[in-house]
Each structure stands twice: as structure tokens, then as C-alpha cells.
Design an enzyme around this catalytic site. Sequence first.
Site, PDB file in Angstrom:
ATOM      1  N   ILE A   1       0.847  -1.208   0.000  1.00 26.11           N
ATOM      2  CA  ILE A   1       0.000   0.000   0.000  1.00 26.11           C
ATOM      3  C   ILE A   1       0.877   1.251   0.000  1.00 26.11           C
ATOM      4  O   ILE A   1       0.602   2.209  -0.732  1.00 26.11           O
ATOM      5  CB  ILE A   1      -0.993  -0.025   1.195  1.00 26.11           C
ATOM      6  CG1 ILE A   1      -1.932  -1.233   1.058  1.00 26.11           C
ATOM      7  CG2 ILE A   1      -1.789   1.277   1.258  1.00 26.11           C
ATOM      8  CD1 ILE A   1      -2.834  -1.489   2.255  1.00 26.11           C
TER       9      ILE A   1
ATOM     10  N   THR B   1      -4.297   5.714   7.326  1.00 29.73           N
ATOM     11  CA  THR B   1      -5.278   4.783   6.753  1.00 29.73           C
ATOM     12  C   THR B   1      -4.897   3.344   7.108  1.00 29.73           C
ATOM     13  O   THR B   1      -5.388   2.409   6.483  1.00 29.73           O
ATOM     14  CB  THR B   1      -5.328   4.917   5.213  1.00 29.73           C
ATOM     15  OG1 THR B   1      -4.011   4.704   4.689  1.00 29.73           O
ATOM     16  CG2 THR B   1      -5.830   6.277   4.783  1.00 29.73           C
ATOM     17  N   ALA B   2      -4.006   3.201   8.101  1.00 30.15           N
ATOM     18  CA  ALA B   2      -3.480   1.863   8.423  1.00 30.15           C
ATOM     19  C   ALA B   2      -4.230   1.275   9.626  1.00 30.15           C
ATOM     20  O   ALA B   2      -5.169   0.496   9.451  1.00 30.15           O
ATOM     21  CB  ALA B   2      -1.988   1.945   8.662  1.00 30.15           C
ATOM     22  N   ARG B   3      -3.846   1.671  10.823  1.00 29.89           N
ATOM     23  CA  ARG B   3      -4.532   1.241  12.037  1.00 29.89           C
ATOM     24  C   ARG B   3      -4.525   2.379  13.037  1.00 29.89           C
ATOM     25  O   ARG B   3      -3.501   3.064  13.209  1.00 29.89           O
ATOM     26  CB  ARG B   3      -3.845   0.013  12.654  1.00 29.89           C
ATOM     27  CG  ARG B   3      -4.178  -1.304  11.970  1.00 29.89           C
ATOM     28  CD  ARG B   3      -5.646  -1.710  12.144  1.00 29.89           C
ATOM     29  NE  ARG B   3      -5.998  -2.940  11.461  1.00 29.89           N
ATOM     30  CZ  ARG B   3      -6.525  -3.008  10.223  1.00 29.89           C
ATOM     31  NH1 ARG B   3      -6.765  -1.903   9.539  1.00 29.89           N
ATOM     32  NH2 ARG B   3      -6.850  -4.175   9.690  1.00 29.89           N
TER      33      ARG B   3
ATOM     34  N   ASP C   1      -8.659   7.675   8.457  1.00 28.49           N
ATOM     35  CA  ASP C   1      -9.681   6.716   8.030  1.00 28.49           C
ATOM     36  C   ASP C   1      -9.855   5.604   9.057  1.00 28.49           C
ATOM     37  O   ASP C   1     -10.793   4.824   8.970  1.00 28.49           O
ATOM     38  CB  ASP C   1      -9.270   6.118   6.673  1.00 28.49           C
ATOM     39  CG  ASP C   1     -10.338   5.190   6.095  1.00 28.49           C
ATOM     40  OD1 ASP C   1     -11.522   5.585   6.103  1.00 28.49           O
ATOM     41  OD2 ASP C   1     -10.003   4.078   5.639  1.00 28.49           O
TER      42      ASP C   1
ATOM     43  N   GLU D   1     -12.464   1.329  17.126  1.00 30.46           N
ATOM     44  CA  GLU D   1     -13.575   1.631  16.209  1.00 30.46           C
ATOM     45  C   GLU D   1     -14.835   0.891  16.642  1.00 30.46           C
ATOM     46  O   GLU D   1     -14.729  -0.244  17.091  1.00 30.46           O
ATOM     47  CB  GLU D   1     -13.213   1.189  14.778  1.00 30.46           C
ATOM     48  CG  GLU D   1     -12.084   2.005  14.201  1.00 30.46           C
ATOM     49  CD  GLU D   1     -11.652   1.548  12.816  1.00 30.46           C
ATOM     50  OE1 GLU D   1     -12.379   0.729  12.207  1.00 30.46           O
ATOM     51  OE2 GLU D   1     -10.604   1.998  12.350  1.00 30.46           O
TER      52      GLU D   1
ATOM     53  N   HIS E   1     -13.385   4.372   8.160  1.00 33.40           N
ATOM     54  CA  HIS E   1     -12.686   3.156   7.717  1.00 33.40           C
ATOM     55  C   HIS E   1     -13.202   2.678   6.346  1.00 33.40           C
ATOM     56  O   HIS E   1     -13.755   1.574   6.219  1.00 33.40           O
ATOM     57  CB  HIS E   1     -12.815   2.036   8.760  1.00 33.40           C
ATOM     58  CG  HIS E   1     -11.741   0.995   8.626  1.00 33.40           C
ATOM     59  ND1 HIS E   1     -11.239   0.280   9.680  1.00 33.40           N
ATOM     60  CD2 HIS E   1     -11.071   0.531   7.547  1.00 33.40           C
ATOM     61  CE1 HIS E   1     -10.315  -0.576   9.263  1.00 33.40           C
ATOM     62  NE2 HIS E   1     -10.204  -0.433   7.946  1.00 33.40           N
TER      63      HIS E   1
ATOM     64  N   GLY F   1     -11.171   2.466   3.638  1.00 35.66           N
ATOM     65  CA  GLY F   1     -10.015   2.112   2.816  1.00 35.66           C
ATOM     66  C   GLY F   1     -10.312   1.143   1.677  1.00 35.66           C
ATOM     67  O   GLY F   1     -10.008   1.401   0.519  1.00 35.66           O
ATOM     68  N   SER F   2     -10.939   0.028   1.996  1.00 35.31           N
ATOM     69  CA  SER F   2     -11.164  -0.988   0.964  1.00 35.31           C
ATOM     70  C   SER F   2     -12.598  -0.977   0.448  1.00 35.31           C
ATOM     71  O   SER F   2     -13.014  -1.902  -0.250  1.00 35.31           O
ATOM     72  CB  SER F   2     -10.836  -2.363   1.539  1.00 35.31           C
ATOM     73  OG  SER F   2     -11.716  -2.656   2.603  1.00 35.31           O
TER      74      SER F   2
END
Length: 320
Positions: free
Chosen positions: A160, A238-240, A264, A269, A287, A289-290
Site C-alpha cells: 500500500i 489509513t493503516a490502524r 480513516d 472503532e 474506515h 479504505g477498501s
Amino acid sequence: MADKPVVLVTRRLPEAVEDRLRRDFEPLLNPDDRRYDTDELIARCADAEAVLTCATEAWPAAQIERLPAGVRAIATFSVGADHIDLAAARARGITVTNTPDVLTEATADIAMLCLLGAARRAFEGEALIRVGKWSGWTPTQLLGLDLTGAVLGIVGMGRIGQAVARRARSFGLQIRYHSRHRLAPQLEHGAIFHDRLNALLPHCRFLSLHCPGSAETRHMIDAQALALLPRGAVLVNTARGTLLDDEAVLASLQNGRPFAAGLDVYADEPDLHPGYRTQRNCFLLPHLGSATIETRNAMGFRCLDNLAALFAGHPAPDAL
Ligand code: 8YV
């Protein structure tokens, strides 16, 4: 015994993925998309031979140890596997698989959206229009930051991180990075490597995080790291969520030290630190991202490819 392997599916998945699940497996679906608590998860696994889970369910050692003996695999609908105790799964002989590659581009797109959203004050701009307070163009209204010619620091130059670098170069950003391993020169495309995070930070107008959540990366962006960023930098995650020390990030945003943040992902969460909600210089996404149709289908199919391989007696391609 059922002909097809019984798979507990913890969340509602895209229709095409559930269709294939019905075709090739005996799925125990969750049509209401209710989040199961830990006891219910175990109870629902009674007849399961595999679990198709998401990052919304935690699988610590204590939970894995309670799984019935028939469970042979946990396929996670995510590339990150920080919600699963891999050592505990290994000890029980349970194969864990993830979904690499297929979400790389979608997540890199969201990183650029967060970077641009924060740099160009997208939240403040949108809010102005939505509350009917925009009185017209002015030369000094909501001024943001240029990308062209600025330095983007990337932490974690895996799939990524590299996809973000590709996009960022076309915006005129210069890339520096810190990662566990230096890339081969032909993959660097001129990016400058720093073997220590602290050496990277002072160069970054923009900083984007792309490393996995783990005990080692927890709170990697703390007060000390933030103090090393130049004044007016933009932080993108945008990772964790666990990578950020939220108290330190918020204190620093309130002092106007970083210009803005684009986020994100969050620790705990969906119960993100409430301080973010009222922080105007934060561009916040839930969240995503995907979250594209194509990517979520591909993630689901990737989980099923892994389970199909395993139940056909082959190694799972994405076994961790
Ligand atoms: C997923 C993610 O959508 O794959 C990951 O690790 O963070 C996301 O893109 C999410 O984790 C769903 O399980």
C-alpha cells in the site's frame, strides 16, 4: 456430516460473495449483519469447519482456545490480521488467511483522499456549504497547502505504501520513507530511505502511515514524534488507529502544530476518541479504505479461494 464444508460467516458480505459461498460451502450467514459477542461467536461455531471473519471481531488467544475442534481455518476479510492471535491459532492447528494485494489500490486511493481532504480543508469547505454559511468567494477563504514540490514521508513501504508513492509522485510530491526494509533500488523510483522514523519526520510536510498494527507500532506517533514534524505538517492514517497516541495528536492539532490530519482508521472503532469529532482541521472517514464494490468482492473471493484450497487438501495461498 454435510457434503460441503460448514463456514461461519460473521458479517454480511457482498451479494456475489454470499452467492459463491452458497454454491461451494455450507455457509452460516449473518443476514442482519449483527455484531456477535464473544460467547455467541463460539456458540455459532459449534458445527463450523472454518470461520470467515472481519476485523470487527477480535480473536485473542482465549477466544481461539474456546473454538470447537472441528474449526480448521479462520479466513479474515482484511489484509490486517492484528485482531487475530496468530500464535494461538498455530498452536491449535488452525490456518489463518488474509486478503493481500486486492485492496492495495483502493486503500491507496483513500490515503490520497485523506491527504487532499486535510491539505485542502475539505471538511470545513463542505460544512460551510451544508450549513448555508458560504457568503461567496474571497481571496483568503479556507487556504490550504500545495502538494506540488512538497515532501511526503511514507512509513511502511509495503504494497500500500508503494501504491501511495505512485499516486503521490503524479501530484508532484517528493517521496521519503521509513520501513523495516529498504526497497530494491529499482522499486524506489528516487524515494529517499531513512532507517529511523525520527530521521524521516523532520523532512515531512505530509506524513502517511502504512504499517501494520502491532505491539511494536502502537503509538508510534506520540508527542515526541509529533514534535519532530515541521510546523504545519499534515498527518494521514489509513493503516490502524493504534499507530496514533490520540491524546498527543489532538493536543498537537489544538496547538496548530500540524496543519491538519486526514484519518480513516481509529483505535477502538467505532468509538473513536471524541476529541476528533469537534476538531475542524481533521478530515475524517469511517474506515473506507477498501470500501469499493470491486475490492470488497475481490476480498470475499480471496477468502473463498483460500478456504477452497484448504478443503481440497492444498496449502492456502494466503496462509499467515
Ligand atoms: C478492511 C482493512 O476493510 O483489510 C484491512 O486490514 O483495514 C480494511 O480495509 C477491514 O479491516 C474489514 O475487515
